[in-house]
Scaffold this motif. Sequence first.
Motif, PDB file in Angstrom:
ATOM      1  N   UNK A  70       0.816  -1.222   0.000  1.00 39.80           N
ATOM      2  CA  UNK A  70       0.000   0.000   0.000  1.00 39.80           C
ATOM      3  C   UNK A  70       0.847   1.269   0.000  1.00 39.80           C
ATOM      4  N   UNK A  71       2.073   1.171   0.508  1.00 35.37           N
ATOM      5  CA  UNK A  71       2.961   2.335   0.536  1.00 35.37           C
ATOM      6  C   UNK A  71       3.732   2.531  -0.758  1.00 35.37           C
ATOM      7  N   UNK A  72       3.533   1.655  -1.733  1.00 34.14           N
ATOM      8  CA  UNK A  72       4.249   1.775  -2.996  1.00 34.14           C
ATOM      9  C   UNK A  72       5.605   1.129  -3.008  1.00 34.14           C
ATOM     10  N   UNK A  73       5.951   0.371  -1.970  1.00 37.02           N
ATOM     11  CA  UNK A  73       7.248  -0.296  -1.920  1.00 37.02           C
ATOM     12  C   UNK A  73       7.137  -1.689  -2.542  1.00 37.02           C
ATOM     13  N   UNK A  74       8.114  -2.102  -3.351  1.00 39.14           N
ATOM     14  CA  UNK A  74       8.057  -3.429  -3.975  1.00 39.14           C
ATOM     15  C   UNK A  74       8.043  -4.544  -2.930  1.00 39.14           C
TER      16      UNK A  74
END
Length: 412
Positions: free
Chosen positions: A156-160
């Motif tokens: 959800x935070x955009x981290x892979x």
Amino acid sequence: MSSERNEPRDGWNHDVLPDLPIGRSVSMMQRPLAEPVYPRAPVSSSQFGKLPPKLTRPFSKSLPSMPSPSHSSTSASTSSQWIVSDKALKVFPPFCPLERSHVHIQENAEVVAKRITECLQCESIAATYNNDEASAVAKMSDHTCFHICFFRACDDDGKPREGFMIVELQRRRGSCFSFRQASRVILRAAQGEGQESTLHSTVEPRSVPACVVEAAALDPQDTDKTAGYYFLHAAGVLLSKESYDTRSQCLDTLLHMTTPSLTSQSVASQTSAFIVQGMSETSGVSSMIKSLVLHSKVHDQDKCTSKSQNEEMRSKAITLLGNAFEHASLLAPVDDELLSALVEELACAGEQPHNAYRAVRCLKALAATSDSLKEDVKQICGAQDIDAAIDSGHRQHALLEKESQEFMLSLQ
């Protein structure tokens, strides 16, 4: 409405740029000359901070052509295996919605690519692979095209997320129903779940009432005006129409009538015999089908359809010939021009595996009919062409591999 409203006045600007989403009520209003005229100057990123990322997919929206295996490169590999590493996966753009035909998988990208490659080969779906972009372009036998893309999953935070990936299928053109069937099989195979294929499942022959069979009965040696004669005469009239939809529907109906599982064995045999017996004529439905196979158009002055539409009709015509040669009890002499066209299509199995499969069906049916036709086929068709077709089918088309092996055995 008076024409004076469309004429510009002094001090007012009535120009509306077509590429800007301006409502009609706004465009009709008069605005002073001092108002800035579109397009406005671009806003500098230093005024508002960092601009959002560009909303584009990491692949082109245009359909690339399917090159031959002999023209492989590092950017677009056409090998039998889809070699994809986890490092090649790109993060899915956060502002782009995913298609409904997608799955999240916790697996190595190379393993998933191998599963999909084997599934496409078993389902006889031709594909061109791009290892650098982790994508593929697939084409079904009914000219339905879709893209298969790999992405790296994010939280959800955009981290892979390490070890997680996304497999997405996008239909580009063709039948929605065919794409839906294929996507279910491919996505289940990507997850490692086995499923019986429904794309090439056999259909039980339908029971046709006796009155319908008698009305459609047609003796190739009899020229009486039966119901079947009138239908095939009407089919020739429809094929001569300058409309792609009319021609395509006519070919679909002829394919229906030459397929025993869709009508009956007697109707398919009688319709096939009529088509084969008319191959030597210069007019009629048989000559139009032959012209589609040889020249990709109904007649020499045909310019009412596009190149892609002609190719689709040609594919249906080759399939129709295969049905007719298989189910006709009597075969008329086949000219060398038609045999050469079928052999040439078989030689291009690496570029067009679907048409090569249709051509090998025709050649196998001709070789199994009589010894004279078998010798004619052996003189024109070389063993190297059949070997190339078997190799191409082993890599990307299971039906082509099977038919080519049976065709080679029939020539021995």
